[in-house]
Design a protein around this motif. Structure first.
Motif, PDB file in Angstrom:
ATOM      1  N   TRP A   1     -11.023   1.008  11.228  1.00 56.26           N
ATOM      2  CA  TRP A   1     -11.394   1.798  12.378  1.00 56.26           C
ATOM      3  C   TRP A   1     -12.865   1.564  12.674  1.00 56.26           C
ATOM      4  O   TRP A   1     -13.614   1.429  11.724  1.00 56.26           O
ATOM      5  CB  TRP A   1     -11.126   3.302  12.096  1.00 56.26           C
TER       6      TRP A   1
ATOM      7  N   ASP B   1      -6.189   1.898   6.414  1.00 59.65           N
ATOM      8  CA  ASP B   1      -7.298   1.933   5.450  1.00 59.65           C
ATOM      9  C   ASP B   1      -7.823   0.507   5.289  1.00 59.65           C
ATOM     10  O   ASP B   1      -7.098  -0.468   5.525  1.00 59.65           O
ATOM     11  CB  ASP B   1      -6.844   2.482   4.090  1.00 59.65           C
TER      12      ASP B   1
ATOM     13  N   THR C   1      -9.401  12.451   7.160  1.00 54.69           N
ATOM     14  CA  THR C   1      -9.615  13.368   6.041  1.00 54.69           C
ATOM     15  C   THR C   1     -10.553  12.700   5.044  1.00 54.69           C
ATOM     16  O   THR C   1     -10.194  11.752   4.365  1.00 54.69           O
ATOM     17  CB  THR C   1      -8.295  13.776   5.356  1.00 54.69           C
ATOM     18  N   ARG C   2     -11.775  13.187   5.030  1.00 57.61           N
ATOM     19  CA  ARG C   2     -12.837  12.680   4.157  1.00 57.61           C
ATOM     20  C   ARG C   2     -13.147  11.211   4.396  1.00 57.61           C
ATOM     21  O   ARG C   2     -13.611  10.526   3.502  1.00 57.61           O
ATOM     22  CB  ARG C   2     -12.506  12.928   2.679  1.00 57.61           C
TER      23      ARG C   2
ATOM     24  N   GLY D   1      -8.218   6.061   7.349  1.00 56.07           N
ATOM     25  CA  GLY D   1      -8.786   6.187   6.001  1.00 56.07           C
ATOM     26  C   GLY D   1      -7.862   7.009   5.132  1.00 56.07           C
ATOM     27  O   GLY D   1      -8.251   8.000   4.514  1.00 56.07           O
TER      28      GLY D   1
HETATM   29  C1  LIG Z   1     -12.979   9.321   0.373  1.00 53.84           C
HETATM   30  S1  LIG Z   1     -11.589   8.330   0.793  1.00 53.84           S
HETATM   31  C2  LIG Z   1     -10.439   9.546   1.431  1.00 53.84           C
HETATM   32  C3  LIG Z   1      -9.013   9.109   1.299  1.00 53.84           C
HETATM   33  C4  LIG Z   1      -7.968  10.135   1.738  1.00 53.84           C
HETATM   34  N1  LIG Z   1      -8.025  10.402   3.151  1.00 53.84           N
HETATM   35  C5  LIG Z   1      -8.127  11.396   0.944  1.00 53.84           C
HETATM   36  O1  LIG Z   1      -8.545  12.386   1.518  1.00 53.84           O
HETATM   37  O2  LIG Z   1      -7.827  11.401  -0.258  1.00 53.84           O
HETATM   38  C6  LIG Z   1     -12.110   7.455   2.269  1.00 53.84           C
HETATM   39  C7  LIG Z   1     -11.148   6.358   2.660  1.00 53.84           C
HETATM   40  O3  LIG Z   1     -11.549   5.830   3.925  1.00 53.84           O
HETATM   41  C8  LIG Z   1     -11.380   4.431   3.888  1.00 53.84           C
HETATM   42  N2  LIG Z   1     -12.234   3.836   4.943  1.00 53.84           N
HETATM   43  C9  LIG Z   1     -13.583   3.743   4.936  1.00 53.84           C
HETATM   44  N3  LIG Z   1     -14.020   3.172   6.081  1.00 53.84           N
HETATM   45  C10 LIG Z   1     -12.911   2.901   6.826  1.00 53.84           C
HETATM   46  C11 LIG Z   1     -12.707   2.326   8.125  1.00 53.84           C
HETATM   47  N4  LIG Z   1     -13.734   1.895   8.869  1.00 53.84           N
HETATM   48  N5  LIG Z   1     -11.442   2.199   8.593  1.00 53.84           N
HETATM   49  C12 LIG Z   1     -10.390   2.622   7.841  1.00 53.84           C
HETATM   50  N6  LIG Z   1     -10.528   3.181   6.607  1.00 53.84           N
HETATM   51  C13 LIG Z   1     -11.768   3.321   6.107  1.00 53.84           C
HETATM   52  C14 LIG Z   1     -11.750   4.044   2.470  1.00 53.84           C
HETATM   53  O4  LIG Z   1     -11.220   2.779   2.088  1.00 53.84           O
HETATM   54  C15 LIG Z   1     -11.150   5.192   1.682  1.00 53.84           C
HETATM   55  O5  LIG Z   1      -9.831   4.926   1.267  1.00 53.84           O
END
Ligand SMILES: C[S@@+](CC[C@H](N)C(=O)[O-])C[C@H]1O[C@@H](n2cnc3c(N)ncnc32)[C@H](O)[C@@H]1O
Length: 267
Positions: free
Chosen positions: A69, A48, A83-84, A27
């Motif tokens: 994931w 992502d 991270t988040r 993510g």
């Molecule tokens: C709130 S954002 C945080 C992005 C970055 N890590 C940051 O801290 O700025 C959450 C991210 O997780 C991704 N995401 C959500 N579910 C996911 C999954 N099952 N596998 C991979 N990425 C995922 C979303 O597309 C999004 O870009």
């Protein structure tokens, strides 16, 4: 690199295992953290589910892949970072266990997330007042519906609950899942509200110092128990021998070699 990323980076950097070489970030969003770690010489794979952010991350020099994931596999890693992102990922147990399966011996899962269920009246009163100061200064250029509600109403708890009332995992659920899947878990609290305001300030360079000042204020208020911490950080280790891992974890968080339950430092 924006202050928000530096704030995360400092935590990640001190939480990586010794001799860390290969990192997976799950993510990754637009990949600022992954790019920084890549520049430092770590071998980073970042995934992502959003194609647009993957394209941005690639432009930033990140080995970013479009993948979901817990259905992605590419060998073993020394560290897996969320991270988040973990609060979004379903099912949570498979997300956490999958991370354990992809770790090398001595590796760590490092998570930065929030406890949206922790928000209370006095904490949101502070957040609303900080928001109003920035709004009055004309700094909140990218407001969203939630922030507008906070600014309009003296009582922001219902707005907060509504804004977070969808399919997100609580910190309690995340901590419990990590505690069940790993022998060693260190948990700490952290500032987080400042991120909403940093985002609303639109990332202008002059706002970086404001974001940093807000984070400092938030950290101090948490330390004084004047507000409830919103950020949660976890370092999970899949110990071959829990004594060895316990000794090598950073001292910032409490480490438990025998407990399956997450611990909080300040609450
Ligand atoms: C709130 S954002 C945080 C992005 C970055 N890590 C940051 O801290 O700025 C959450 C991210 O997780 C991704 N995401 C959500 N579910 C996911 C999954 N099952 N596998 C991979 N990425 C995922 C979303 O597309 C999004 O870009």
């Amino acid at each position: 690199v924006r202050f928000e990323t530096r704030f995360t980076y400092d935590f990640i950097k001190r939480s990586l295992p010794p001799h860390c070489a290969r990192i997976l970030e799950v993510g990754c969003g637009t990949g600022e953290l992954a790019a920084q770690l890549t520049r430092e010489g770590f071998s980073v794979v970042a995934i992502d589910t959003d194609r647009e952010v993957i394209a941005t991350a690639r432009r930033g020099g990140v080995d970013a892949r479009f993948a979901q994931w817990p259905y992605f596999r590419d060998g073993l890693f020394d560290a897996i970072l969320f991270t988040r992102s973990l609060h979004h990922i379903h099912p949570l147990d498979a997300a956490v266990q999958g991370a354990g399966e992809c770790l090398r011996g001595g590796g760590r899962v490092v998570v930065e997330d929030f406890a949206y269920e922790s928000a209370d009246k006095k904490t949101l009163r502070w957040f609303a007042s900080a928001s109003r100061i920035l709004a009055a200064a004309g700094l909140l250029v990218e407001r969203d519906e939630f922030l507008d509600q906070v600014l309009r109403k003296p009582e922001s708890l219902p707005a907060w609950r509504k804004a977070h009332d969808y399919d997100l995992h609580t910190a309690a659920a995340i901590g419990a899942e990590l505690g069940a899947a790993f022998d060693n878990l260190a948990t700490e609290n952290a500032a987080y509200y400042f991120r909403y305001l940093a985002k609303a300030m639109g990332g202008a360079e002059r706002c970086d110092a404001v974001a940093q000042a807000l984070a400092n204020q938030e950290t101090a208020l948490i330390a004084d128990a004047a507000i409830i911490a919103f950020g949660r950080r976890y370092i999970a280790a899949r110990a071959r021998s829990s004594r060895v891992i316990t000794a090598s974890l950073p001292t910032a968080g409490r480490v438990s070699g025998d407990s399956k339950r997450p611990r909080s430092r300040t609450r």
